[in-house]
Design a protein around this motif. Structure first.
Motif, PDB file in Angstrom:
ATOM      1  N   ILE A  59      -7.975 -17.587  -4.702  1.00 10.36           N
ATOM      2  CA  ILE A  59      -8.585 -17.616  -3.374  1.00 10.36           C
ATOM      3  C   ILE A  59     -10.016 -18.102  -3.526  1.00 10.36           C
ATOM      4  CG2 ILE A  59      -9.294 -16.244  -1.379  1.00 10.36           C
ATOM      5  CD1 ILE A  59      -7.035 -14.321  -1.997  1.00 10.36           C
ATOM      6  N   PRO A  60     -10.397 -19.153  -2.816  1.00  9.22           N
ATOM      7  CA  PRO A  60     -11.771 -19.664  -2.948  1.00  9.22           C
ATOM      8  C   PRO A  60     -12.793 -18.676  -2.411  1.00  9.22           C
ATOM      9  CG  PRO A  60     -10.631 -20.748  -1.133  1.00  9.22           C
ATOM     10  CD  PRO A  60      -9.600 -19.919  -1.840  1.00  9.22           C
ATOM     11  N   GLY A  61     -13.989 -18.756  -2.975  1.00  8.68           N
ATOM     12  CA  GLY A  61     -15.077 -17.932  -2.460  1.00  8.68           C
ATOM     13  C   GLY A  61     -15.417 -16.714  -3.282  1.00  8.68           C
ATOM     14  N   ASN A  62     -14.613 -16.398  -4.312  1.00  4.34           N
ATOM     15  CA  ASN A  62     -14.885 -15.232  -5.154  1.00  4.34           C
ATOM     16  C   ASN A  62     -15.151 -13.982  -4.315  1.00  4.34           C
ATOM     17  OD1 ASN A  62     -14.709 -16.675  -7.623  1.00  4.34           O
ATOM     18  ND2 ASN A  62     -16.798 -17.436  -7.327  1.00  4.34           N
ATOM     19  N   LEU A  63     -14.144 -13.577  -3.568  1.00  4.30           N
ATOM     20  CA  LEU A  63     -14.306 -12.436  -2.678  1.00  4.30           C
ATOM     21  C   LEU A  63     -14.655 -11.172  -3.460  1.00  4.30           C
ATOM     22  CD1 LEU A  63     -11.259 -12.922  -0.278  1.00  4.30           C
ATOM     23  CD2 LEU A  63     -13.632 -13.578   0.090  1.00  4.30           C
ATOM     24  N   PRO A  64     -15.549 -10.331  -2.942  1.00  5.12           N
ATOM     25  CA  PRO A  64     -15.882  -9.078  -3.620  1.00  5.12           C
ATOM     26  C   PRO A  64     -14.707  -8.119  -3.627  1.00  5.12           C
ATOM     27  CG  PRO A  64     -16.932  -9.179  -1.467  1.00  5.12           C
ATOM     28  CD  PRO A  64     -16.340 -10.530  -1.720  1.00  5.12           C
ATOM     29  N   VAL A  65     -14.709  -7.219  -4.593  1.00  7.53           N
ATOM     30  CA  VAL A  65     -13.569  -6.330  -4.780  1.00  7.53           C
ATOM     31  C   VAL A  65     -13.336  -5.444  -3.559  1.00  7.53           C
ATOM     32  CG1 VAL A  65     -14.962  -4.526  -5.871  1.00  7.53           C
ATOM     33  CG2 VAL A  65     -12.535  -4.703  -6.413  1.00  7.53           C
ATOM     34  N   GLY A  66     -14.403  -5.124  -2.819  1.00 10.18           N
ATOM     35  CA  GLY A  66     -14.257  -4.279  -1.649  1.00 10.18           C
ATOM     36  C   GLY A  66     -13.372  -4.884  -0.568  1.00 10.18           C
ATOM     37  N   ILE A  67     -13.310  -6.213  -0.519  1.00 11.04           N
ATOM     38  CA  ILE A  67     -12.416  -6.863   0.452  1.00 11.04           C
ATOM     39  C   ILE A  67     -10.966  -6.547   0.125  1.00 11.04           C
ATOM     40  CG2 ILE A  67     -11.644  -9.081   1.366  1.00 11.04           C
ATOM     41  CD1 ILE A  67     -14.416  -8.359   2.297  1.00 11.04           C
ATOM     42  N   TYR A  68     -10.634  -6.539  -1.152  1.00 11.51           N
ATOM     43  CA  TYR A  68      -9.261  -6.248  -1.578  1.00 11.51           C
ATOM     44  C   TYR A  68      -8.902  -4.785  -1.340  1.00 11.51           C
ATOM     45  CZ  TYR A  68      -9.232 -10.848  -3.757  1.00 11.51           C
ATOM     46  OH  TYR A  68      -9.273 -12.203  -3.975  1.00 11.51           O
ATOM     47  N   THR A  69      -9.815  -3.873  -1.663  1.00 14.60           N
ATOM     48  CA  THR A  69      -9.506  -2.461  -1.418  1.00 14.60           C
ATOM     49  C   THR A  69      -9.410  -2.181   0.076  1.00 14.60           C
ATOM     50  OG1 THR A  69     -11.855  -1.789  -1.426  1.00 14.60           O
ATOM     51  CG2 THR A  69     -10.700  -1.782  -3.536  1.00 14.60           C
ATOM     52  N   LEU A  70     -10.203  -2.885   0.871  1.00 16.97           N
ATOM     53  CA  LEU A  70     -10.146  -2.721   2.319  1.00 16.97           C
ATOM     54  C   LEU A  70      -8.790  -3.178   2.856  1.00 16.97           C
ATOM     55  CD1 LEU A  70     -11.991  -1.826   4.683  1.00 16.97           C
ATOM     56  CD2 LEU A  70     -12.578  -4.227   4.984  1.00 16.97           C
ATOM     57  N   ALA A  71      -8.310  -4.320   2.365  1.00 12.72           N
ATOM     58  CA  ALA A  71      -7.013  -4.842   2.817  1.00 12.72           C
ATOM     59  C   ALA A  71      -5.871  -3.929   2.407  1.00 12.72           C
ATOM     60  CB  ALA A  71      -6.803  -6.250   2.266  1.00 12.72           C
ATOM     61  N   VAL A  72      -5.842  -3.539   1.127  1.00 12.47           N
ATOM     62  CA  VAL A  72      -4.766  -2.684   0.629  1.00 12.47           C
ATOM     63  C   VAL A  72      -4.838  -1.308   1.286  1.00 12.47           C
ATOM     64  CG1 VAL A  72      -3.828  -1.548  -1.415  1.00 12.47           C
ATOM     65  CG2 VAL A  72      -4.603  -3.906  -1.560  1.00 12.47           C
ATOM     66  N   GLY A  73      -6.064  -0.771   1.417  1.00 16.30           N
ATOM     67  CA  GLY A  73      -6.218   0.536   2.048  1.00 16.30           C
ATOM     68  C   GLY A  73      -5.805   0.521   3.502  1.00 16.30           C
ATOM     69  N   GLY A  74      -6.109  -0.564   4.203  1.00 11.70           N
ATOM     70  CA  GLY A  74      -5.687  -0.667   5.592  1.00 11.70           C
ATOM     71  C   GLY A  74      -4.176  -0.698   5.732  1.00 11.70           C
ATOM     72  N   LEU A  75      -3.516  -1.436   4.841  1.00  9.16           N
ATOM     73  CA  LEU A  75      -2.049  -1.478   4.864  1.00  9.16           C
ATOM     74  C   LEU A  75      -1.466  -0.102   4.562  1.00  9.16           C
ATOM     75  CD1 LEU A  75      -1.400  -4.859   2.999  1.00  9.16           C
ATOM     76  CD2 LEU A  75      -1.058  -4.381   5.434  1.00  9.16           C
ATOM     77  N   TYR A  76      -2.056   0.588   3.569  1.00  8.88           N
ATOM     78  CA  TYR A  76      -1.553   1.909   3.219  1.00  8.88           C
ATOM     79  C   TYR A  76      -1.776   2.894   4.360  1.00  8.88           C
ATOM     80  CZ  TYR A  76      -0.860   6.314   0.829  1.00  8.88           C
ATOM     81  OH  TYR A  76      -0.412   7.565   0.483  1.00  8.88           O
ATOM     82  N   LEU A  77      -2.933   2.820   5.000  1.00 11.97           N
ATOM     83  CA  LEU A  77      -3.206   3.705   6.126  1.00 11.97           C
ATOM     84  C   LEU A  77      -2.231   3.448   7.265  1.00 11.97           C
ATOM     85  CD1 LEU A  77      -5.046   5.858   7.336  1.00 11.97           C
ATOM     86  CD2 LEU A  77      -6.550   4.034   8.147  1.00 11.97           C
ATOM     87  N   GLY A  78      -1.932   2.177   7.521  1.00 14.90           N
ATOM     88  CA  GLY A  78      -0.936   1.850   8.540  1.00 14.90           C
ATOM     89  C   GLY A  78       0.430   2.415   8.206  1.00 14.90           C
ATOM     90  N   TYR A  79       0.817   2.312   6.925  1.00 11.77           N
ATOM     91  CA  TYR A  79       2.092   2.881   6.478  1.00 11.77           C
ATOM     92  C   TYR A  79       2.105   4.390   6.664  1.00 11.77           C
ATOM     93  CZ  TYR A  79       4.957   5.266   2.987  1.00 11.77           C
ATOM     94  OH  TYR A  79       5.786   6.152   2.343  1.00 11.77           O
ATOM     95  N   LEU A  80       0.996   5.036   6.291  1.00 17.02           N
ATOM     96  CA  LEU A  80       0.912   6.488   6.383  1.00 17.02           C
ATOM     97  C   LEU A  80       1.004   6.948   7.833  1.00 17.02           C
ATOM     98  CD1 LEU A  80       0.462   9.068   4.704  1.00 17.02           C
ATOM     99  CD2 LEU A  80      -1.986   8.769   5.072  1.00 17.02           C
ATOM    100  N   LEU A  81       0.293   6.269   8.722  1.00 15.25           N
ATOM    101  CA  LEU A  81       0.335   6.634  10.137  1.00 15.25           C
ATOM    102  C   LEU A  81       1.718   6.409  10.734  1.00 15.25           C
ATOM    103  CD1 LEU A  81      -3.115   5.200  11.297  1.00 15.25           C
ATOM    104  CD2 LEU A  81      -2.501   7.606  11.050  1.00 15.25           C
ATOM    105  N   THR A  82       2.360   5.289  10.365  1.00 21.44           N
ATOM    106  CA  THR A  82       3.719   5.007  10.855  1.00 21.44           C
ATOM    107  C   THR A  82       4.696   6.060  10.371  1.00 21.44           C
ATOM    108  OG1 THR A  82       3.236   2.640  10.844  1.00 21.44           O
ATOM    109  CG2 THR A  82       5.554   3.289  10.903  1.00 21.44           C
ATOM    110  N   ARG A  83       4.558   6.445   9.122  1.00 22.00           N
ATOM    111  CA  ARG A  83       5.445   7.456   8.538  1.00 22.00           C
ATOM    112  C   ARG A  83       5.287   8.802   9.247  1.00 22.00           C
ATOM    113  NH1 ARG A  83       4.966  11.053   4.157  1.00 22.00           N
ATOM    114  NH2 ARG A  83       6.900  11.396   3.012  1.00 22.00           N
ATOM    115  N   GLU A  84       4.036   9.188   9.501  1.00 21.40           N
ATOM    116  CA  GLU A  84       3.795  10.442  10.191  1.00 21.40           C
ATOM    117  C   GLU A  84       4.294  10.377  11.636  1.00 21.40           C
ATOM    118  OE1 GLU A  84       2.615  13.265   8.821  1.00 21.40           O
ATOM    119  OE2 GLU A  84       2.760  12.159   6.932  1.00 21.40           O
ATOM    120  N   TRP A  85       4.169   9.212  12.257  1.00 16.30           N
ATOM    121  CA  TRP A  85       4.629   9.052  13.636  1.00 16.30           C
ATOM    122  C   TRP A  85       6.155   9.195  13.701  1.00 16.30           C
ATOM    123  CZ3 TRP A  85       7.630   4.954  15.730  1.00 16.30           C
ATOM    124  CH2 TRP A  85       7.785   5.003  17.123  1.00 16.30           C
TER     125      TRP A  85
END
Length: 346
Positions: free
Chosen positions: A315-341
């Protein structure tokens, strides 16, 4: 060290750590994956060290390009990632245990946002006067002081703590956005990587900082581990068993903040590690409890894998690691909320 009844291992008279077969298996597998991720970090890519040469460089000493990679380029970065991830994972486990909120973490009560505001103030308004890490640490401390005062009960009331933290988070975020908007864009670009959390250009000084924090806090966590386990039974029962739940809560939140502040000072406000690591640890073992050993290992693994992606993803731009944890964490949070729902919990 001798095994204690009911699945505990005792160290002296004051420390009792819970042990279960599922936890031992999960810890073993997580450590193996962490070692594999560390090897991949050092060996992959154009500047990576080939596996046979890596073993030799680590055991017999490195020279030339290998020494540069191990001592300057990737070695400190890897050690900082392991330490910061472990600190965030342990921080999240402590926070979620005392608040009894699976969606709680120091991020929620404004620590990361305060760190970002402090970094913005230092980099954009005081360039050359205050380094970004010092500004971030100061911002985190100020944010936690505001939370402490605004609850009216310090860190003793979990409900007030989260509500006050959300308010401080909003204020700090607004301040960051204002500072970035008010200055020239080229100056603001300097701040982008740090505000999102970055492991680029880490040094052994950063590694020493985060590991010093871990080594200072870990014994205190071990001493309070039993009280934290008992506190999950509820304040009334925990109090009758001598666990002093209010005091344990204050100590746990304070240690959680210290760990998160240490991670922020070396890597910036990396999102979602503190939130997701304890939840993954709990699901790996399917056992109750704060998982104070497994959660930091999972946090370290998550951050090392995220940093590996930041270094090797095409991926161009050498994204900082926080962008990746934000993306993965957001997906996991969505999964967790869907599961609880789906379970009807929401």
């Amino acid at each position: 060290m001798t095994p204690a009844p009911r699945g505990y291992v005792t160290i002296g008279r004051s420390v009792a750590l819970p042990v279960a077969r599922a936890s031992v298996i999960a810890v073993t597998v997580t450590v193996a994956l962490l070692v594999a991720a560390a090897v991949a970090t050092l060996s992959l890519g154009r500047l990576g060290i080939a596996l046979p040469d890596l073993v030799s460089a680590l055991t017999r000493g490195a020279t030339g390009k290998q020494a540069f990679v191990l001592e300057r380029l990737r070695g400190p970065r890897l050690v900082v990632a392991v330490g910061a991830g472990a600190a965030l994972g342990l921080s999240g486990a402590l926070f979620q245990t005392v608040t009894r909120n699976p969606l709680g973490s120091p991020d929620v009560i404004g620590l990361s946002a305060g760190a970002g505001a402090g970094a913005a103030f230092a980099v954009l308004l005081l360039p050359g006067v205050l380094p970004a890490p010092a500004g971030a640490l100061a911002g985190a401390v100020i944010a936690m002081a505001l939370v402490y005062v605004s609850t009216g009960a310090g860190f003793r009331d979990p409900g007030r703590l989260i509500v006050a933290g959300i308010g401080v988070h909003a204020i700090a975020t607004a301040f960051t956005q204002y500072v970035v908007y008010a200055v020239e864009r080229d100056k603001a670009a300097v701040l982008t990587a740090y505000v999102n959390g970055s492991l680029s250009a880490r040094s052994w000084e950063h590694a020493v900082t985060i590991w010093a924090v871990l080594l200072a806090v870990a014994p205190l966590v071990a001493v309070f581990a039993r009280r934290l386990n008992i506190s999950e039974m509820g304040d009334e029962l925990a109090g009758s068993l001598g666990a002093e739940p209010k005091r344990a809560r204050v100590v746990a939140v304070t240690l959680s903040i210290v760990l998160s502040a240490g991670a922020v000072s070396v890597a910036g406000p990396i999102a979602f590690i503190a939130l997701t690591a304890p939840q993954i640890a709990r699901r790996l073992t399917r056992l109750p409890g704060p998982h104070l050993t497994l959660a930091p290992l999972v946090g370290a693994l998550l951050l090392v894998l995220a940093d590996l992606a930041a270094q090797q993803a095409p991926i161009p731009g050498n994204l900082p690691v926080g962008i990746y944890t934000l993306a993965v964490g957001g997906l996991y949070l969505g999964y967790l909320l869907t599961r609880e729902w789906k379970k009807g919990s929401l």
